[in-house]
Write a protein that holds these residues in place. Structure first.
Motif, PDB file in Angstrom:
ATOM      1  N   ASN A  40      52.699  37.018  65.850  1.00 62.09           N
ATOM      2  CA  ASN A  40      52.948  37.722  64.632  1.00 62.09           C
ATOM      3  C   ASN A  40      53.852  36.554  63.831  1.00 62.09           C
ATOM      4  O   ASN A  40      54.236  35.458  64.137  1.00 62.09           O
ATOM      5  CB  ASN A  40      53.874  38.953  64.889  1.00 62.09           C
ATOM      6  CG  ASN A  40      55.096  38.442  65.687  1.00 62.09           C
ATOM      7  OD1 ASN A  40      55.668  37.667  65.654  1.00 62.09           O
ATOM      8  ND2 ASN A  40      55.547  39.450  66.501  1.00 62.09           N
ATOM      9  N   LYS A  41      54.274  37.021  62.486  1.00 62.45           N
ATOM     10  CA  LYS A  41      54.889  36.037  61.589  1.00 62.45           C
ATOM     11  C   LYS A  41      56.296  35.646  61.989  1.00 62.45           C
ATOM     12  O   LYS A  41      56.632  34.513  61.889  1.00 62.45           O
ATOM     13  CB  LYS A  41      55.238  36.979  60.249  1.00 62.45           C
ATOM     14  CG  LYS A  41      55.976  35.988  59.222  1.00 62.45           C
ATOM     15  CD  LYS A  41      56.136  36.753  57.878  1.00 62.45           C
ATOM     16  CE  LYS A  41      56.871  35.991  56.850  1.00 62.45           C
ATOM     17  NZ  LYS A  41      58.190  35.824  57.290  1.00 62.45           N
ATOM     18  N   THR A  42      57.066  36.654  62.900  1.00 60.41           N
ATOM     19  CA  THR A  42      58.285  36.012  63.454  1.00 60.41           C
ATOM     20  C   THR A  42      57.960  35.007  64.308  1.00 60.41           C
ATOM     21  O   THR A  42      58.799  33.890  64.291  1.00 60.41           O
ATOM     22  CB  THR A  42      59.020  37.254  64.102  1.00 60.41           C
ATOM     23  OG1 THR A  42      59.109  38.372  63.309  1.00 60.41           O
ATOM     24  CG2 THR A  42      60.559  36.894  64.727  1.00 60.41           C
ATOM     25  N   TYR A  85      44.921  37.268  58.400  1.00 61.07           N
ATOM     26  CA  TYR A  85      45.052  38.258  59.245  1.00 61.07           C
ATOM     27  C   TYR A  85      43.684  39.116  59.642  1.00 61.07           C
ATOM     28  O   TYR A  85      43.414  39.518  60.755  1.00 61.07           O
ATOM     29  CB  TYR A  85      45.925  39.535  58.409  1.00 61.07           C
ATOM     30  CG  TYR A  85      46.458  40.524  59.428  1.00 61.07           C
ATOM     31  CD1 TYR A  85      47.489  40.402  60.440  1.00 61.07           C
ATOM     32  CD2 TYR A  85      45.798  41.855  59.320  1.00 61.07           C
ATOM     33  CE1 TYR A  85      47.569  41.587  61.379  1.00 61.07           C
ATOM     34  CE2 TYR A  85      46.026  42.902  60.242  1.00 61.07           C
ATOM     35  CZ  TYR A  85      47.007  42.775  61.002  1.00 61.07           C
ATOM     36  OH  TYR A  85      47.361  43.801  62.022  1.00 61.07           O
ATOM     37  N   ASP A 112      55.227  40.228  71.303  1.00 62.26           N
ATOM     38  CA  ASP A 112      54.178  40.680  70.126  1.00 62.26           C
ATOM     39  C   ASP A 112      53.056  41.427  70.904  1.00 62.26           C
ATOM     40  O   ASP A 112      53.076  41.247  72.031  1.00 62.26           O
ATOM     41  CB  ASP A 112      53.390  39.167  69.760  1.00 62.26           C
ATOM     42  CG  ASP A 112      52.615  39.412  68.466  1.00 62.26           C
ATOM     43  OD1 ASP A 112      52.732  40.890  67.918  1.00 62.26           O
ATOM     44  OD2 ASP A 112      51.821  38.987  67.925  1.00 62.26           O
ATOM     45  N   ASP A 156      54.640  46.933  56.600  1.00 59.97           N
ATOM     46  CA  ASP A 156      53.630  47.111  57.684  1.00 59.97           C
ATOM     47  C   ASP A 156      52.841  48.499  57.833  1.00 59.97           C
ATOM     48  O   ASP A 156      51.707  48.568  58.248  1.00 59.97           O
ATOM     49  CB  ASP A 156      54.250  46.851  59.147  1.00 59.97           C
ATOM     50  CG  ASP A 156      54.603  45.380  59.128  1.00 59.97           C
ATOM     51  OD1 ASP A 156      54.243  44.573  58.376  1.00 59.97           O
ATOM     52  OD2 ASP A 156      55.122  44.947  60.366  1.00 59.97           O
TER      53      ASP A 156
END
Lengths: 172, 172
Positions: A10-12, B162, A143, B45
């Motif tokens: 994920n982006k984090t 994505y 994630d 999200d």
């Protein structure tokens, strides 16, 4: 053409990885932060459709699973690569296994150590400095993995996504 | 999170684009060469699943189509951006239209000019030099477009795919 299979966390997690990669990873600009599931392999265009069919079958039979990252590790003495260690989980190992058996080329060179590279191609002095700092850092990154990606490599060494394989049955 | 929709032309076209981008495009390292179908838009999200369902429906009803590139053009005097001009075809315009109507946010700011950026953020002198050279170049690049990609932006400005949306019905 040269293909590879990877998953993007994920982006984090990608943002954390990039905060290191920007300074220490010579591949920073070539691909987003990723977990390699299958090392680069050569494929002619005619073979691609069959590969994709097999990847869809694998994805359809895979359920989303959790990963977690708690620390930095390194491949030393094999190489000076520094990485976010992805705690091994059966689901990830099984997915890696499926991507190297049956109709998929078995191009494994090393045992599977799930990781996100954050530094590579440093000289020994730089490596020692950076790794000494990084290994003190603790993380609590999690994630849910629900897809992987087939990518191909361009002439400049960068990677473009060809197709995404989402786990589970197609919804429509 | 910031999302965008783009399509990646084939490797040949991407390699040609990168041979210019490497020198003239400040976004060279942020995303592979692409045709933007929908400019960046914000999405929480919770809204993503519905967006994806709509994108699947659009992709399922779209048939593969040809694009061709014959020359370089520029957005001057609006901006100093230089691009590979993608000859407009109805299928591309229709796809762009579908990505801005119905349940999809209409975030259009400009008329749709299909293009692959190869230079941007140059000063006027550099632009004039580079454009004078590039516009003399003739190309005969073709590709069959059969998919588009939903991407999201990381903190460093780069883009991660994505999901890929392949045209036509799902095969399995």
């Amino acid at each position: 053409m040269k293909y590879g299979i990877a998953l993007f966390p994920n982006k984090t997690i990608q943002d954390v990885a990039n905060s290191y990669r920007k300074r220490y990873d010579t591949h920073y600009a070539l691909i987003p932060p990723h977990i390699t599931l299958k090392e680069p392999f050569e494929l002619i265009d005619d073979e691609r459709d069959e590969l994709i069919l097999n990847l869809k079958k694998i994805a359809n039979k895979t359920k989303p699973f959790q990963i977690s990252i708690q620390k930095v590790s390194s491949f030393q003495p094999l190489s000076n690569t520094i990485y976010l260690k992805v705690e091994p989980v059966d689901e990830l190992t099984t997915l890696h296994e499926k991507l190297h058996t049956g109709k998929l080329p078995n191009n494994r060179k090393h045992p599977f150590v799930p990781h996100i590279t954050i530094g590579q191609n440093m000289n020994d002095v730089e490596f020692s400095d950076v790794y000494a700092t990084c290994r003190m850092q603790k993380f609590n990154l999690k994630d849910t993995i629900d897809r992987f990606q087939l990518l191909y490599q361009l002439e400049n060494g960068s990677w473009t996504v060809y197709e995404t394989f989402v786990f589970g049955d197609e919804k429509i």
